[in-house]
Design a protein around this motif. Structure first.
Motif, PDB file in Angstrom:
ATOM      1  N   GLY A   6       0.794  -1.214   0.000  1.00  0.00           N
ATOM      2  CA  GLY A   6       0.000   0.000   0.000  1.00  0.00           C
ATOM      3  C   GLY A   6       0.829   1.269   0.000  1.00  0.00           C
ATOM      4  N   ILE A   7       2.081   1.173  -0.403  1.00  0.00           N
ATOM      5  CA  ILE A   7       2.956   2.338  -0.445  1.00  0.00           C
ATOM      6  C   ILE A   7       2.651   3.112  -1.729  1.00  0.00           C
ATOM      7  CG2 ILE A   7       5.349   3.139  -0.514  1.00  0.00           C
ATOM      8  CD1 ILE A   7       6.051   0.390   0.870  1.00  0.00           C
ATOM      9  N   PRO A   8       2.299   4.379  -1.607  1.00  0.00           N
ATOM     10  CA  PRO A   8       2.003   5.170  -2.813  1.00  0.00           C
ATOM     11  C   PRO A   8       3.210   5.214  -3.755  1.00  0.00           C
ATOM     12  CG  PRO A   8       1.299   6.328  -0.830  1.00  0.00           C
ATOM     13  CD  PRO A   8       2.112   5.155  -0.380  1.00  0.00           C
ATOM     14  N   LYS A   9       2.924   5.264  -5.048  1.00  0.00           N
ATOM     15  CA  LYS A   9       3.969   5.243  -6.076  1.00  0.00           C
ATOM     16  C   LYS A   9       4.987   6.360  -5.877  1.00  0.00           C
ATOM     17  CE  LYS A   9       5.711   3.994 -10.162  1.00  0.00           C
ATOM     18  NZ  LYS A   9       7.082   3.581  -9.957  1.00  0.00           N
ATOM     19  N   HIS A  10       4.548   7.575  -5.549  1.00  0.00           N
ATOM     20  CA  HIS A  10       5.503   8.681  -5.406  1.00  0.00           C
ATOM     21  C   HIS A  10       6.430   8.454  -4.202  1.00  0.00           C
ATOM     22  CE1 HIS A  10       2.404  10.138  -2.606  1.00  0.00           C
ATOM     23  NE2 HIS A  10       3.343  10.915  -2.077  1.00  0.00           N
ATOM     24  N   ILE A  11       5.940   7.830  -3.131  1.00  0.00           N
ATOM     25  CA  ILE A  11       6.793   7.510  -1.975  1.00  0.00           C
ATOM     26  C   ILE A  11       7.754   6.388  -2.350  1.00  0.00           C
ATOM     27  CG2 ILE A  11       6.829   6.595   0.385  1.00  0.00           C
ATOM     28  CD1 ILE A  11       5.811   9.472   0.272  1.00  0.00           C
ATOM     29  N   GLU A  12       7.254   5.380  -3.026  1.00  0.00           N
ATOM     30  CA  GLU A  12       8.112   4.275  -3.481  1.00  0.00           C
ATOM     31  C   GLU A  12       9.261   4.817  -4.332  1.00  0.00           C
ATOM     32  OE1 GLU A  12       7.959   0.194  -6.144  1.00  0.00           O
ATOM     33  OE2 GLU A  12       6.071   1.142  -5.561  1.00  0.00           O
ATOM     34  N   ASP A  13       8.957   5.690  -5.271  1.00  0.00           N
ATOM     35  CA  ASP A  13       9.994   6.246  -6.148  1.00  0.00           C
ATOM     36  C   ASP A  13      11.034   7.032  -5.354  1.00  0.00           C
ATOM     37  OD1 ASP A  13       8.694   5.151  -8.335  1.00  0.00           O
ATOM     38  OD2 ASP A  13       7.754   7.038  -8.949  1.00  0.00           O
ATOM     39  N   LEU A  14      10.594   7.852  -4.397  1.00  0.00           N
ATOM     40  CA  LEU A  14      11.527   8.640  -3.580  1.00  0.00           C
ATOM     41  C   LEU A  14      12.411   7.740  -2.717  1.00  0.00           C
ATOM     42  CD1 LEU A  14       9.160  11.562  -2.523  1.00  0.00           C
ATOM     43  CD2 LEU A  14      11.144  11.727  -4.049  1.00  0.00           C
ATOM     44  N   HIS A  42       8.601  -0.721   7.124  1.00  0.00           N
ATOM     45  CA  HIS A  42       7.847   0.296   7.852  1.00  0.00           C
ATOM     46  C   HIS A  42       8.625   0.502   9.149  1.00  0.00           C
ATOM     47  CE1 HIS A  42       4.699  -1.036   5.081  1.00  0.00           C
ATOM     48  NE2 HIS A  42       4.119   0.126   5.305  1.00  0.00           N
ATOM     49  N   ILE A  43       9.295   1.623   9.280  1.00  0.00           N
ATOM     50  CA  ILE A  43      10.158   1.878  10.428  1.00  0.00           C
ATOM     51  C   ILE A  43       9.343   1.795  11.717  1.00  0.00           C
ATOM     52  CG2 ILE A  43      11.697   3.550  11.521  1.00  0.00           C
ATOM     53  CD1 ILE A  43      12.247   4.567   8.550  1.00  0.00           C
ATOM     54  N   ILE A  44       8.213   2.489  11.745  1.00  0.00           N
ATOM     55  CA  ILE A  44       7.224   2.287  12.794  1.00  0.00           C
ATOM     56  C   ILE A  44       6.310   1.196  12.258  1.00  0.00           C
ATOM     57  CG2 ILE A  44       5.296   3.300  14.080  1.00  0.00           C
ATOM     58  CD1 ILE A  44       6.686   6.043  13.658  1.00  0.00           C
ATOM     59  N   ASN A  45       6.145   0.136  13.004  1.00  0.00           N
ATOM     60  CA  ASN A  45       5.421  -1.038  12.515  1.00  0.00           C
ATOM     61  C   ASN A  45       3.925  -0.787  12.393  1.00  0.00           C
ATOM     62  OD1 ASN A  45       7.732  -2.669  12.355  1.00  0.00           O
ATOM     63  ND2 ASN A  45       7.671  -3.000  14.555  1.00  0.00           N
ATOM     64  N   ASP A  46       3.577   0.065  11.458  1.00  0.00           N
ATOM     65  CA  ASP A  46       2.174   0.374  11.193  1.00  0.00           C
ATOM     66  C   ASP A  46       2.019   0.512   9.685  1.00  0.00           C
ATOM     67  OD1 ASP A  46      -0.362   1.476  10.796  1.00  0.00           O
ATOM     68  OD2 ASP A  46      -0.254   2.701  12.608  1.00  0.00           O
ATOM     69  N   ILE A  47       1.369  -0.462   9.088  1.00  0.00           N
ATOM     70  CA  ILE A  47       1.217  -0.503   7.635  1.00  0.00           C
ATOM     71  C   ILE A  47       0.451   0.709   7.103  1.00  0.00           C
ATOM     72  CG2 ILE A  47      -0.903  -1.883   7.609  1.00  0.00           C
ATOM     73  CD1 ILE A  47       0.434  -3.472   5.270  1.00  0.00           C
ATOM     74  N   ASN A  48      -0.276   1.396   7.974  1.00  0.00           N
ATOM     75  CA  ASN A  48      -1.056   2.565   7.545  1.00  0.00           C
ATOM     76  C   ASN A  48      -0.225   3.837   7.457  1.00  0.00           C
ATOM     77  OD1 ASN A  48      -3.622   1.211   7.359  1.00  0.00           O
ATOM     78  ND2 ASN A  48      -3.514   1.051   9.579  1.00  0.00           N
ATOM     79  N   ASN A  54       8.630   7.082   7.194  1.00  0.00           N
ATOM     80  CA  ASN A  54       8.363   5.765   7.764  1.00  0.00           C
ATOM     81  C   ASN A  54       8.636   4.609   6.812  1.00  0.00           C
ATOM     82  OD1 ASN A  54       7.497   4.278  10.115  1.00  0.00           O
ATOM     83  ND2 ASN A  54       5.765   3.635   8.868  1.00  0.00           N
ATOM     84  N   ILE A  55       8.830   4.887   5.550  1.00  0.00           N
ATOM     85  CA  ILE A  55       9.086   3.831   4.566  1.00  0.00           C
ATOM     86  C   ILE A  55      10.552   3.875   4.176  1.00  0.00           C
ATOM     87  CG2 ILE A  55       8.518   2.921   2.284  1.00  0.00           C
ATOM     88  CD1 ILE A  55       6.210   2.724   4.312  1.00  0.00           C
ATOM     89  N   ALA A  56      11.179   2.698   4.175  1.00  0.00           N
ATOM     90  CA  ALA A  56      12.598   2.612   3.834  1.00  0.00           C
ATOM     91  C   ALA A  56      12.858   1.271   3.169  1.00  0.00           C
ATOM     92  CB  ALA A  56      13.452   2.756   5.092  1.00  0.00           C
ATOM     93  N   LEU A  57      14.075   1.135   2.653  1.00  0.00           N
ATOM     94  CA  LEU A  57      14.534  -0.144   2.122  1.00  0.00           C
ATOM     95  C   LEU A  57      15.615  -0.684   3.045  1.00  0.00           C
ATOM     96  CD1 LEU A  57      14.856   0.530  -1.714  1.00  0.00           C
ATOM     97  CD2 LEU A  57      13.217  -0.979  -0.582  1.00  0.00           C
ATOM     98  N   CYS A  58      15.453  -1.922   3.420  1.00  0.00           N
ATOM     99  CA  CYS A  58      16.493  -2.582   4.206  1.00  0.00           C
ATOM    100  C   CYS A  58      16.702  -3.966   3.624  1.00  0.00           C
ATOM    101  CB  CYS A  58      16.114  -2.642   5.684  1.00  0.00           C
ATOM    102  SG  CYS A  58      14.726  -3.700   6.089  1.00  0.00           S
ATOM    103  N   CYS A  59      17.746  -4.631   4.074  1.00  0.00           N
ATOM    104  CA  CYS A  59      17.996  -5.990   3.604  1.00  0.00           C
ATOM    105  C   CYS A  59      17.036  -6.952   4.304  1.00  0.00           C
ATOM    106  CB  CYS A  59      19.451  -6.381   3.828  1.00  0.00           C
ATOM    107  SG  CYS A  59      19.947  -6.541   5.551  1.00  0.00           S
ATOM    108  N   ILE A  60      16.780  -8.063   3.675  1.00  0.00           N
ATOM    109  CA  ILE A  60      15.878  -9.065   4.249  1.00  0.00           C
ATOM    110  C   ILE A  60      16.393  -9.532   5.604  1.00  0.00           C
ATOM    111  CG2 ILE A  60      15.102 -11.465   3.963  1.00  0.00           C
ATOM    112  CD1 ILE A  60      14.612 -10.864   1.028  1.00  0.00           C
ATOM    113  N   GLY A  61      17.719  -9.614   5.766  1.00  0.00           N
ATOM    114  CA  GLY A  61      18.287 -10.044   7.034  1.00  0.00           C
ATOM    115  C   GLY A  61      17.918  -9.113   8.176  1.00  0.00           C
TER     116      GLY A  61
END
Length: 100
Positions: A6-14, A42-48, A54-61
Protein backbone atom coordinates in the motif's frame (compact mmCIF):
# COMPACT_ATOMS: atom_id res chain seq x y z
CA UNK A 1 -1.11 1.80 -5.05
CA UNK A 2 2.35 0.85 -6.18
CA UNK A 3 2.78 -2.45 -4.37
CA UNK A 4 1.19 -5.00 -2.03
CA UNK A 5 2.17 -2.94 1.05
CA UNK A 6 0.00 0.00 0.00
CA UNK A 7 2.96 2.34 -0.45
CA UNK A 8 2.00 5.17 -2.81
CA UNK A 9 3.97 5.24 -6.08
CA UNK A 10 5.50 8.68 -5.41
CA UNK A 11 6.79 7.51 -1.98
CA UNK A 12 8.11 4.28 -3.48
CA UNK A 13 9.99 6.25 -6.15
CA UNK A 14 11.53 8.64 -3.58
CA UNK A 15 12.61 5.77 -1.31
CA UNK A 16 14.15 3.90 -4.24
CA UNK A 17 16.17 7.03 -5.05
CA UNK A 18 17.18 7.64 -1.42
CA UNK A 19 17.99 4.15 -0.09
CA UNK A 20 20.82 2.65 -2.12
CA UNK A 21 21.91 0.32 0.70
CA UNK A 22 20.28 -1.16 3.80
CA UNK A 23 19.14 1.65 6.10
CA UNK A 24 20.15 -0.44 9.12
CA UNK A 25 23.37 -2.39 8.50
CA UNK A 26 24.51 -0.44 5.45
CA UNK A 27 25.13 -3.52 3.29
CA UNK A 28 24.91 -3.21 -0.47
CA UNK A 29 21.81 -4.89 -1.81
CA UNK A 30 22.29 -8.13 -3.74
CA UNK A 31 20.10 -9.84 -6.31
CA UNK A 32 21.62 -13.23 -5.52
CA UNK A 33 22.22 -13.41 -1.74
CA UNK A 34 18.80 -13.74 -0.10
CA UNK A 35 19.68 -12.02 3.19
CA UNK A 36 20.92 -8.96 1.27
CA UNK A 37 17.96 -8.58 -1.08
CA UNK A 38 15.91 -5.37 -0.80
CA UNK A 39 12.79 -5.39 1.32
CA UNK A 40 10.29 -2.68 2.14
CA UNK A 41 10.39 -1.54 5.74
CA UNK A 42 7.85 0.30 7.85
CA UNK A 43 10.16 1.88 10.43
CA UNK A 44 7.22 2.29 12.79
CA UNK A 45 5.42 -1.04 12.51
CA UNK A 46 2.17 0.37 11.19
CA UNK A 47 1.22 -0.50 7.64
CA UNK A 48 -1.06 2.56 7.55
CA UNK A 49 1.87 5.00 7.95
CA UNK A 50 3.18 5.31 4.40
CA UNK A 51 5.11 8.56 4.68
CA UNK A 52 8.64 9.15 3.45
CA UNK A 53 9.82 9.22 7.08
CA UNK A 54 8.36 5.76 7.76
CA UNK A 55 9.09 3.83 4.57
CA UNK A 56 12.60 2.61 3.83
CA UNK A 57 14.53 -0.14 2.12
CA UNK A 58 16.49 -2.58 4.21
CA UNK A 59 18.00 -5.99 3.60
CA UNK A 60 15.88 -9.06 4.25
CA UNK A 61 18.29 -10.04 7.03
CA UNK A 62 17.69 -6.84 9.01
CA UNK A 63 13.96 -6.90 8.27
CA UNK A 64 13.68 -10.45 9.61
CA UNK A 65 15.83 -9.60 12.63
CA UNK A 66 13.74 -6.54 13.51
CA UNK A 67 10.44 -8.27 12.86
CA UNK A 68 7.64 -6.39 14.59
CA UNK A 69 9.86 -4.98 17.35
CA UNK A 70 9.87 -1.26 17.97
CA UNK A 71 12.91 0.38 16.37
CA UNK A 72 14.26 1.77 19.65
CA UNK A 73 14.08 -1.71 21.25
CA UNK A 74 15.58 -3.61 18.32
CA UNK A 75 18.36 -1.06 17.65
CA UNK A 76 19.88 -1.71 21.08
CA UNK A 77 19.32 -5.48 21.00
CA UNK A 78 21.84 -8.29 20.66
CA UNK A 79 20.20 -9.29 17.36
CA UNK A 80 20.88 -5.87 15.85
CA UNK A 81 24.46 -5.89 17.16
CA UNK A 82 25.04 -9.32 15.59
CA UNK A 83 23.94 -7.85 12.25
CA UNK A 84 26.45 -5.02 12.65
CA UNK A 85 23.79 -2.36 13.13
CA UNK A 86 25.13 0.68 14.96
CA UNK A 87 25.20 4.47 14.86
CA UNK A 88 27.73 4.44 12.01
CA UNK A 89 25.74 2.07 9.77
CA UNK A 90 22.23 3.49 10.07
CA UNK A 91 20.95 5.99 7.54
CA UNK A 92 19.72 9.49 8.28
CA UNK A 93 16.06 8.42 8.12
CA UNK A 94 16.74 5.92 10.93
CA UNK A 95 18.75 8.46 12.97
CA UNK A 96 15.78 10.81 12.67
CA UNK A 97 13.38 8.11 13.88
CA UNK A 98 15.65 7.40 16.85
CA UNK A 99 16.10 11.13 17.55
CA UNK A 100 19.89 10.81 17.19
Amino acid sequence: MANSWGIPKHIEDLVLQRDKSCVYCGCDFSDTERSKKKSWEHIINDINITTLDNIALCCIGCNASKGNKALNIWFYSEKAMKRGVNIQTISDVIKKSLNL
